[in-house]
Design a protein around this motif. Sequence first.
Motif, PDB file in Angstrom:
ATOM      1  N   MET A 142       7.721 -10.986  -6.683  1.00  0.00           N
ATOM      2  CA  MET A 142       6.585 -10.084  -6.491  1.00  0.00           C
ATOM      3  C   MET A 142       5.261 -10.825  -6.465  1.00  0.00           C
ATOM      4  O   MET A 142       4.203 -10.197  -6.462  1.00  0.00           O
ATOM      5  N   HIS A 177       2.515  -9.845  -3.870  1.00  0.00           N
ATOM      6  CA  HIS A 177       2.012  -8.488  -4.048  1.00  0.00           C
ATOM      7  C   HIS A 177       1.083  -8.395  -5.260  1.00  0.00           C
ATOM      8  O   HIS A 177       0.073  -7.692  -5.226  1.00  0.00           O
ATOM      9  N   GLN A 186      -3.555  -8.173  -5.167  1.00  0.00           N
ATOM     10  CA  GLN A 186      -4.370  -7.104  -5.769  1.00  0.00           C
ATOM     11  C   GLN A 186      -5.127  -7.591  -7.000  1.00  0.00           C
ATOM     12  O   GLN A 186      -5.664  -6.777  -7.764  1.00  0.00           O
ATOM     13  N   PHE A 222      -1.199  -5.084   1.707  1.00  0.00           N
ATOM     14  CA  PHE A 222      -0.179  -5.006   0.660  1.00  0.00           C
ATOM     15  C   PHE A 222      -0.142  -3.606   0.030  1.00  0.00           C
ATOM     16  O   PHE A 222       0.913  -3.143  -0.400  1.00  0.00           O
ATOM     17  N   ARG A 223      -1.287  -2.963  -0.029  1.00  0.00           N
ATOM     18  CA  ARG A 223      -1.290  -1.618  -0.602  1.00  0.00           C
ATOM     19  C   ARG A 223      -0.512  -0.655   0.282  1.00  0.00           C
ATOM     20  O   ARG A 223       0.216   0.218  -0.207  1.00  0.00           O
ATOM     21  N   GLU A 252       1.941  -1.518   2.253  1.00  0.00           N
ATOM     22  CA  GLU A 252       3.359  -1.870   2.118  1.00  0.00           C
ATOM     23  C   GLU A 252       3.944  -1.360   0.806  1.00  0.00           C
ATOM     24  O   GLU A 252       5.085  -0.890   0.755  1.00  0.00           O
ATOM     25  N   ASP A 253       3.159  -1.434  -0.283  1.00  0.00           N
ATOM     26  CA  ASP A 253       3.660  -1.028  -1.592  1.00  0.00           C
ATOM     27  C   ASP A 253       3.731   0.490  -1.759  1.00  0.00           C
ATOM     28  O   ASP A 253       4.679   1.014  -2.330  1.00  0.00           O
TER      29      ASP A 253
END
Length: 897
Positions: free
Chosen positions: A475, A478, A482, A510-511, A513-514
């Motif tokens: 992780m 990710h 952030q 990334f936000r 994707e998450d």
Amino acid sequence: MFGKLAKAFFGSSNDRYVKSLDKLVRQIAAYEDQLQGMSDEELRDMTGKFREELAGGRKLDDLLPEAFAVVREASKRCMGMRHFDVQMIGGIVLHRGEIAEMRTGEGKTLVATLAVYLNALEGKGVHVVTVNDYLAKRDAEQMGVLYNFLGLTVGVIVPNLNEDERRHAYNCDITYATNNELGFDYLRDNMKSERSQMVHRPFHYAIVDEVDSILIDEARTPLIISGPTDDKSDEYVAVDAVVKQLITDETTFEADEKSKNVTLTEDGVEKAERLLESAGLLHGSNLYDIENTQIVHHLDQAMKANVMFRRDIDYIVKDGKVVIIDEFTGRMMDGRRWSNGLHQAVEAKEGVKIEPENQTMASITFQNYFRMYPKLSGMTGTAATEAPEFFDIYKMNVVTIPTNVPVQRIDEEDEFYKNTNDKFAAIAKLIREKYESGQPVLVGTVSIEKSELLSEFLTKEGVKHNVLNARFHEMEAHIVAQAGRLGAVTIATNMAGRGTDIKLGGNLEFRIEDELRDMPEGAERDAKIAEFKAEIDAEKEKVLAAGGLCVIGTERHESRRIDNQLRGRSGRQGDPGLSKFYLCLEDDLLRIFGPDTLFARMMNSNLADGEAIGSKWLSKAIETAQKKVEARNYDQRKQVVEYDDVMNDQRKVIYDQRADIMDAEVMDEVVAEMRHDTINAMVSTACPAGTYPEVWDVDGLAENVRTTLGFDAPLGEWLAQDGIEPETLEERLVEMADAHMADKLSRNDPEIWRQVEKSVMLERLDHYWKEHLATLDALRQVVFLRAYAQKTPINEYKQEAFGLFERMIDHIRNDVTRILCTAELQFAQPQPQPELPQLPDFLTTGAFTPSGNAYGGEQTFAAPPVPSTDIDPNIPRNAPCPCGSGQKYKHCHGAVV
């Protein structure tokens, strides 16, 4: 003094060089208006136009201004990003085979597209090298949009691809891959038996991202492909039990933390002998008798494993396996193992399953791998401190590229504490203050142990935080992406997440994707993305008001570059930021390499508990310690490459010979030359020049002829003749051997026999090369002892290695001659056979032993059957045989005509 004045007036040599590139940048800009008026199709057609001009004799340098302008325009259209002028300078530097040092956040990934596109126009392939698989896939996907728009193909090499997929990726115009994948593919290619099985094509041009990490940090460890040897698990476990008893008494050993070596004292040797003897592991009573060499080796490695290698710092235990932790990145190195029995010693120490020791089958250092590229360049945020090494080893200059916007980050002075607890308490207090104000904090630690200790302090302070280390590397991108959000606190081991931008307010990509991974495309998803953008913009303003990203280092790394990399995460593209390092006397750098005990005494006597001190003198002392370590590490890397250079010359000879064998249609001349050289050596040994026939070893020669050449020679009759010379014996044996082989060839299909010749030569070459590598490894372990005899170890190594190489060539020649002279082909019905390493599928498993040292008696090969009248004789020779054997037609029913 004069130098400082000159620099003040005229700028440094780097400044002058960068300024000299302004003319090219202006030439690039001159094409912008013209290209803006082109349609997408017209812009794409520029690639074909450039390739035609190259074919017509123009050079890449001639095309550079227009080609760079095309990339800039294409990037604007398909990615919404326009290259800055400083990025153009970076692209020129990369194209010239130099290293572009650019600060974090200056867009190195986009800079690379300029040089990649220009050099890919030649159609010879460009490799973009990254530090991990995630970055290889990410950059290939993101930048692939641009390359595809311009009509270029993009491939990516990641683990678990099959050979066809790898070959396809390497045949693309541009290939993204990690340094490990590239190196291992090269080694595997040179273990193949046919050219068509190889995946690489000739080296052309490579750009190495994070070049300092790959070509400096990882260069101390060579790439090795190895195979298992005999299982010695019981010995490792037994010796480990002895060592655990030994190390309870610190008078039995001396530890050198700088070199990570452990040596027994005299008392330690006596105690070890008693313990080993009672455990039934010692032959005789003296530990250093020749019979105990293997036990001494196990003992040394077990001492090192138990004393010097620490769990959660040098390695972790995951799923019952010992996994190495990269000392520079803090990442797990799955699949990598320490060599020479050290990994097995650590496994015994931890009580996990012990995997068999490995034998080296192929190896190469990163230095020698990357020096095979005719043109090599790199980019990173930190290379200037290692500029001499980059030039000495790789002949690459380091060019510092100015930032697009001036840096606003504030770098505060280091703070020193007496011990780790005081230091971490101060760090936790500062983090709580920043957390309460909303300022995001990124904390860099040097080990898992320290990151988890700091996490405990923060938990007591009530600070919510993320811990990023080797345990959670999946992780890392990710979490790091952030780390710039309001009030975020991230603890990262060294430079985990390197290559991922920390954007203030958060990372939109990334936000999405998450949080929107499972949401389908549509109006609802678009609305949510717009909402995220608004939130990020608003949050960024708050973070900017709070002071930007605060970077805290919990101790200094042994390399200044790693510290600079951590600092560089803050203040990207003109953002405000803050960086500060906290140190104490218990830090490894200060404890092992720092100023002497006078410094320590002064600190202890003058500092109260919890009190801090900061001074430029102390910071200078730390920097001096770092320079010492960097110099020592450079010497180690230089020594690695000096020794590997010896092997590299031999590696090139062997790999070139393999390529020649695979490419050759016929090997008759080479085989004949080997046979004649073998006969010459046989006669020279049995009948030395200048001696009388009465002292010749005629019986030995006759036996050698029988076992090696496969026939009996009338040596008695020849020697009965007066005045016969060794030269005459050699000529007659050559005639008989040639006639013997001609007769054998007349009784077999020529094409099948040529395949046999190539298979035997490749197999023997590989077998002896593997043995040679093991011998050189052993030689290198002990050659340093020659220094006691006032001899230079590297020179001794070169001489010994050369002699060993010549003997290896003799063994290969003799074995090939013996096997081919004594082998007979037999015809048999085809049936599915287990594959043999390095041998074609028509050789039976029972008749040929590819890993043996010698061959006794005749070797028997199973050959294909006579063609059947039921099979169409017009089938292409390389097509599968219709009989269902799974073999090619030419190797099966189409083999004998």
